[in-house]
Design a protein around this motif. Structure first.
Motif, PDB file in Angstrom:
ATOM      1  N   LYS A 245      -3.647   7.333  -2.420  1.00 33.30           N
ATOM      2  CA  LYS A 245      -3.147   6.093  -1.851  1.00 33.30           C
ATOM      3  C   LYS A 245      -3.721   4.915  -2.630  1.00 33.30           C
TER       4      LYS A 245
ATOM      5  N   ARG B 227      -3.354   0.430  -3.471  1.00 33.82           N
ATOM      6  CA  ARG B 227      -2.815  -0.905  -3.203  1.00 33.82           C
ATOM      7  C   ARG B 227      -2.373  -1.511  -4.526  1.00 33.82           C
TER       8      ARG B 227
ATOM      9  N   MET C 127      -7.391   3.465  -2.498  1.00 36.22           N
ATOM     10  CA  MET C 127      -7.607   3.239  -1.068  1.00 36.22           C
ATOM     11  C   MET C 127      -8.067   4.515  -0.373  1.00 36.22           C
TER      12      MET C 127
ATOM     13  N   ASP D 230       0.858  -1.184   0.000  1.00 35.61           N
ATOM     14  CA  ASP D 230       0.000   0.000   0.000  1.00 35.61           C
ATOM     15  C   ASP D 230       0.893   1.232   0.000  1.00 35.61           C
TER      16      ASP D 230
END
Length: 444
Positions: free
Chosen positions: A287, A289, A304, A245
């Motif tokens: 953000k 993943r 995310m 992540d």
């Protein structure tokens, strides 16, 4: 005469009813079951099957069951029930579970005998337990078995020339008179007993290195993951899936390390722009993943929010997901989404509350038939119906429940299809509100 016969019938019925009623009455609490334990071990090892023999009887009352329970402290860890139809001798075996981090100690073997009036008698026997000190272990892989030598109490190692990935379960030999084979395998993200699922040992390189395992605490190594993005090591999800992540910035260069055959991987252009041997992030800053799928050789990239996968917010920010038929990455043939929500595709956020997916007809989208729709999350829940989305494509139409597609599902206009090999860009614009989405489909 007729009246006499009727009277006799009535008397007979009364007697029969009275007799049946008496048979249904079962006295509670009568008798005194007795247990004579004639054979039980004085000690045992974790992983044993221990034998016992008892004599049972009562005071002219039929017996019902004998329950045998094994306690670790106050927890029942094994039990079995024997039907005791007659007085006499009964024998059986009960398994002593092998668990991690359980020290040597004393267990309790409890015998409970019950008769048909529910009267019970209990007897307990203390059973000292010790952890087996196996002379060796065996690492079993699909092609070869390796002997792991004992190097300390509960500690075992294999040192040999090995590939950088070794998948196998560990087997301990039968120990003592009553022992069983004990297997240690993989369960989601850790080693557990009673499993033959391969443990995904991995080293940074192939060559000579050591694989170790501790039969007390189940600590195992190595799990060295040489895969990283921008210097951040990826965590192992399974043997073929590794994830990380990251906070990513639009147009920043991505440094992808450890994947030897990266040049042959399928690259999702919505998220990653490739220029020669360099890679740049192509979605909006945020953000994400990144999951490296070594089985299918591509990166799954998902937006995310905090530590969770993103969902669509009321203001149009967040994420939009695709679920349905006729679409899939890295190929339709190998990974069609269908109605399996775990395979949902996250459209790339491109800024301005717009979301994009790029597909190639005949490769990542079916040229002749599609039936998918847009969702607010990776799963069932919020979704875009025909009242919350419009479009002007002359090839793609939006279902309303009466035109051949359910509300919000996309389909191909009758008599038309996508051009095989051609690239199409789907953009969902939510800048006017999540109930006023506008879908554009552009052929490049």
């Amino acid at each position: 005469m007729k009246n006499c016969i009727n009277y006799m019938i009535i008397i007979a019925c009364c007697i029969a009813f009275s007799s049946c009623k008496e048979e249904l009455i079962v006295p509670i609490g009568e008798g005194l079951p007795s247990i004579d334990i004639t054979a039980v071990p004085t000690n045992a090892f974790f992983g044993d099957s221990i034998s016992y023999t008892v004599n049972v009887a009562d005071q002219a009352i039929d017996l019902s069951t004998l329950k045998v329970q094994l306690y670790y402290s106050e927890d029942v860890v094994a039990e079995q029930t024997i039907r005791t139809k007659t007085y006499g001798t009964y024998s059986g075996k009960i398994f002593v579970p092998y668990y991690a981090n359980v020290p040597n100690g004393t267990a309790t073997l409890k015998f409970t005998l019950q008769n048909i009036t529910l009267t019970k008698t209990e007897k307990e026997v203390e059973l000292p337990l010790a952890r087996p000190d196996f002379p060796y272990l065996t690492l079993v892989t699909p092609t070869v078995s390796y002997r792991m030598e004992k190097v300390g109490l509960y500690q075992y190692e294999l040192t040999e020339n090995l590939p950088f990935k070794v998948n196998g379960y560990i087997e301990a030999p039968m120990y003592g008179t009553n022992g069983n084979l004990v297997q240690f395998g993989w369960d989601v993200d850790k080693v557990t007993e009673g499993s033959a699922q391969p443990i995904p040992f991995s080293n940074s390189t192939s060559g000579e290195y050591s694989i170790s395992f501790n039969t007390f605490n189940y600590q195992a190594s190595p799990f060295i993951i040489g895969y990283a993005v921008n210097g951040n090591g990826m965590r192992m999800i399974s043997d073929d899936l590794y994830a990380v992540d990251l906070q990513l910035t639009y147009n920043e260069e991505l440094m992808i390390d450890g994947i030897e055959e990266l040049a042959s991987w399928w690259i999702d252009a919505d998220y990653i722009r490739q220029e020669d041997d360099k890679y740049f992030f192509n979605a909006m800053t945020g953000k994400y993943r990144i999951t490296a799928d070594f089985g299918k050789e591509y990166f799954v990239i998902e937006a995310m929010q905090g530590d969770n996968l993103a969902t669509l917010n009321n203001d149009g920010t967040g994420a939009v997901w695709i679920i349905g038929q006729g679409v899939g990455k890295p190929s339709l043939a190998g990974n069609e989404v269908g109605w399996t929500t775990e395979k949902a595709l996250c459209m790339a956020p491109i800024g301005g509350k717009k979301y994009q997916i790029t597909v190639v007809a005949g490769q990542t989208i079916r040229a002749s038939d599609i039936n998918f729709k847009f969702f607010h999350q990776k799963g069932w829940g919020g979704e875009f119906g025909h009242t919350s989305i419009t479009g002007s494509s002359d090839v793609i139409f939006i279902g309303d429940g009466t035109n051949g597609r359910d509300s919000g599902n996309l389909g191909l206009v009758t008599g038309k299809q996508l051009e095989n090999g051609a690239t199409y860009v789907f953009v969902l614009d939510l800048s006017s509100g999540i109930d006023k989405g506008v879908l554009t489909v552009t052929k490049q």
